[in-house]
Design a protein around this motif. Sequence first.
Motif, PDB file in Angstrom:
ATOM      1  N   SER A  96      58.254 -50.435 -34.849  1.00 51.60           N
ATOM      2  CA  SER A  96      57.284 -50.725 -35.911  1.00 51.60           C
ATOM      3  C   SER A  96      56.528 -49.466 -36.315  1.00 51.60           C
ATOM      4  CB  SER A  96      56.305 -51.807 -35.451  1.00 51.60           C
ATOM      5  OG  SER A  96      56.978 -52.987 -35.076  1.00 51.60           O
ATOM      6  N   ASP A  97      56.102 -48.681 -35.320  1.00 48.41           N
ATOM      7  CA  ASP A  97      55.356 -47.451 -35.615  1.00 48.41           C
ATOM      8  C   ASP A  97      56.222 -46.435 -36.342  1.00 48.41           C
ATOM      9  OD1 ASP A  97      53.162 -48.534 -34.377  1.00 48.41           O
ATOM     10  OD2 ASP A  97      53.377 -47.406 -32.506  1.00 48.41           O
ATOM     11  N   ALA A 100      54.788 -53.372 -41.508  1.00 46.10           N
ATOM     12  CA  ALA A 100      54.665 -54.595 -40.721  1.00 46.10           C
ATOM     13  C   ALA A 100      55.087 -54.409 -39.269  1.00 46.10           C
ATOM     14  CB  ALA A 100      55.494 -55.700 -41.365  1.00 46.10           C
ATOM     15  N   GLN A 101      54.575 -55.314 -38.437  1.00 50.48           N
ATOM     16  CA  GLN A 101      54.927 -55.332 -37.019  1.00 50.48           C
ATOM     17  C   GLN A 101      56.174 -56.189 -36.814  1.00 50.48           C
ATOM     18  OE1 GLN A 101      52.990 -53.308 -34.926  1.00 50.48           O
ATOM     19  NE2 GLN A 101      52.287 -52.819 -37.008  1.00 50.48           N
ATOM     20  N   ILE A 102      57.153 -55.650 -36.099  1.00 48.47           N
ATOM     21  CA  ILE A 102      58.416 -56.349 -35.852  1.00 48.47           C
ATOM     22  C   ILE A 102      58.421 -56.882 -34.420  1.00 48.47           C
ATOM     23  CG2 ILE A 102      60.919 -56.110 -35.699  1.00 48.47           C
ATOM     24  CD1 ILE A 102      60.713 -53.934 -37.864  1.00 48.47           C
ATOM     25  N   HIS A 103      58.713 -58.165 -34.292  1.00 49.20           N
ATOM     26  CA  HIS A 103      58.787 -58.830 -32.986  1.00 49.20           C
ATOM     27  C   HIS A 103      60.191 -59.416 -32.827  1.00 49.20           C
ATOM     28  CE1 HIS A 103      54.282 -58.861 -32.846  1.00 49.20           C
ATOM     29  NE2 HIS A 103      54.448 -58.954 -34.149  1.00 49.20           N
ATOM     30  N   ARG A 106      64.007 -52.846 -43.236  1.00 49.62           N
ATOM     31  CA  ARG A 106      63.925 -52.575 -44.668  1.00 49.62           C
ATOM     32  C   ARG A 106      62.666 -53.193 -45.281  1.00 49.62           C
ATOM     33  NH1 ARG A 106      69.213 -54.601 -47.324  1.00 49.62           N
ATOM     34  NH2 ARG A 106      68.089 -56.532 -47.777  1.00 49.62           N
ATOM     35  N   GLU A 107      62.346 -54.408 -44.848  1.00 49.99           N
ATOM     36  CA  GLU A 107      61.211 -55.135 -45.412  1.00 49.99           C
ATOM     37  C   GLU A 107      59.875 -54.615 -44.895  1.00 49.99           C
ATOM     38  OE1 GLU A 107      59.527 -58.367 -47.734  1.00 49.99           O
ATOM     39  OE2 GLU A 107      61.411 -57.260 -47.750  1.00 49.99           O
ATOM     40  N   ALA A 108      59.838 -54.220 -43.625  1.00 44.61           N
ATOM     41  CA  ALA A 108      58.576 -53.831 -42.991  1.00 44.61           C
ATOM     42  C   ALA A 108      57.873 -52.711 -43.746  1.00 44.61           C
ATOM     43  CB  ALA A 108      58.829 -53.418 -41.539  1.00 44.61           C
TER      44      ALA A 108
END
Length: 401
Positions: A73-74, A79-82, A369-371
Motif C-alpha cells: 500500500s505504501d 488506498a490501503q490494500i488488505h 491499479r485502483e489504489a
Amino acid sequence: MTDLSQAALPDANGYFGPYGGQLVPPHLKQAMDDIAKAYDEIVTRQDFQDELAALFADYVGRPSPIFHAKRLSDQIGGAQIHLKREDLNHTGAHKINHCLGEALLAKFMNKTKVIAETGAGQHGVALATACALVGIPCEIHMGQVDIEKEHPNVTKMRILGCKLVPVTFGAATLKEAVDSAFEEYLKDPTNYLYAIGSVVGPHPFPKMVRDFQSIIGKEAREQFQQVHGQLPDQVVACVGGGSNAMGIFTAFLNDRGVRLVGVEPAGEGLDKPGRHAATLTQGKPGEIHGMACYVLNNAAGEPDAVHSIASGLDYPGVGPQHSYLKDVGRVDYDSVNDQECLDAFMTLSRVEGIIPALESAHAVAWAMREAKKLPQDTHILVNLSGRGDKDADYVAKVLGI
C-alpha cells in the motif's frame, strides 16, 4: 431495494433472474433434482453442520486471516490494500471449502465415485483431498495443456490417489475438461456425483458451491469490522467461473455502500477474440454446460476459444449469479491482462513475501491499479483465493528467472 441475500436467490427452479436453471436432458433432470433434494436435506441437519464446521477449523485451518499489505500500500500510494488469505488454507486455495461439502454430500448419497474437472488443478487437488478423507474414489479430468503447465498439482493429485484423466481434444484446457468429465458422469448419474468446481452448471450447483464458499465472506465481514470498526470500501476477487468471488461477495451483497468488483482475464487483449476470457465484459447471454449465463460465443454461435495466463480462469461461461449481478448493477466487472497479472504476481512476492496464484494475481493487479486513484483512508479488501506454488515454475520460465 431488491433483496440479494442467500435466502432470496436463486428461486425454486434455480434461477437468478433469467440466468441459471437446469438446461439438461430429461434423464439428467431427475439426477439433478435428487442432488438438490439431498443437499436441501443435509444442510438443515445439525450433525452435518457440526462436522463441516469442525473440518473447516481443524482440517482446513479456518478462519483464514486478513492481512494488511502495508508495504504494498505504501509503495503504491493511495488506498490501503488488505488480503483475505485463502492461500493459507489446506491445499492452498479456497476450493477446499466446497470440496469438503461435496464429498460429504456424496457420502450421504452413497455415491460410488466422485468426478470433476479442473483447470489450474486447485479444485482437483482439493477434491482428491476431500475424497481421500471420506473414503470415496475420485476421478479428475484435466486438459493436457494445463497438465503440462500445472505439474506440481498434477503430482499432488496422483499422490492423493485420484484417477487423473488427460483431456487432449479441442484446446485441451478447462472447457474441454468440463466436457470430458460430464461425458463420464453421464455413464452412471445414479451412482456417480459430478462435483462441479465452481458456481456454474445446472441447479443446484451454483447455489450449493456458493453456499459452501460463503464462509469466506462471513468471516471477512466480521474480521474487518472487528479490526477497523467499519466495512471495507471495496471488495475485489478474480472471476473465471466465479466461486471465490461469490464466496466473498455474498456477505456484502446487501451492503450497498461496499463496492464489489469482479476481475476477469483480459489475456492478451480484449480486442483479440479467442485470446482473452472476459466473459462478462465481452460476452452475451447464452447457454453452456446446463445453465443460462453470459457466454463468449464465436460467429457460429458456439463457445469461443479463450485464453488466460491463469489456467483456472480460461472458461467461456461464468456463474449465473454473476450474470444476474452484472445486469442489476450490484457488481462491477473489469479485467486485467496477462502482463498486469505477472507484474502483480512478482510485486506481491517481492514486496510482501506472498506468492499468489496467477488467478488471484488478477485481483491484486486490479487493486494495485485502483489504489493509486483513491484516498489513503480507503480500504480495498482482495480475496487472495490461492497461493502460487503451482505457478512458480511456469512464471520463472516465462520471465527467465
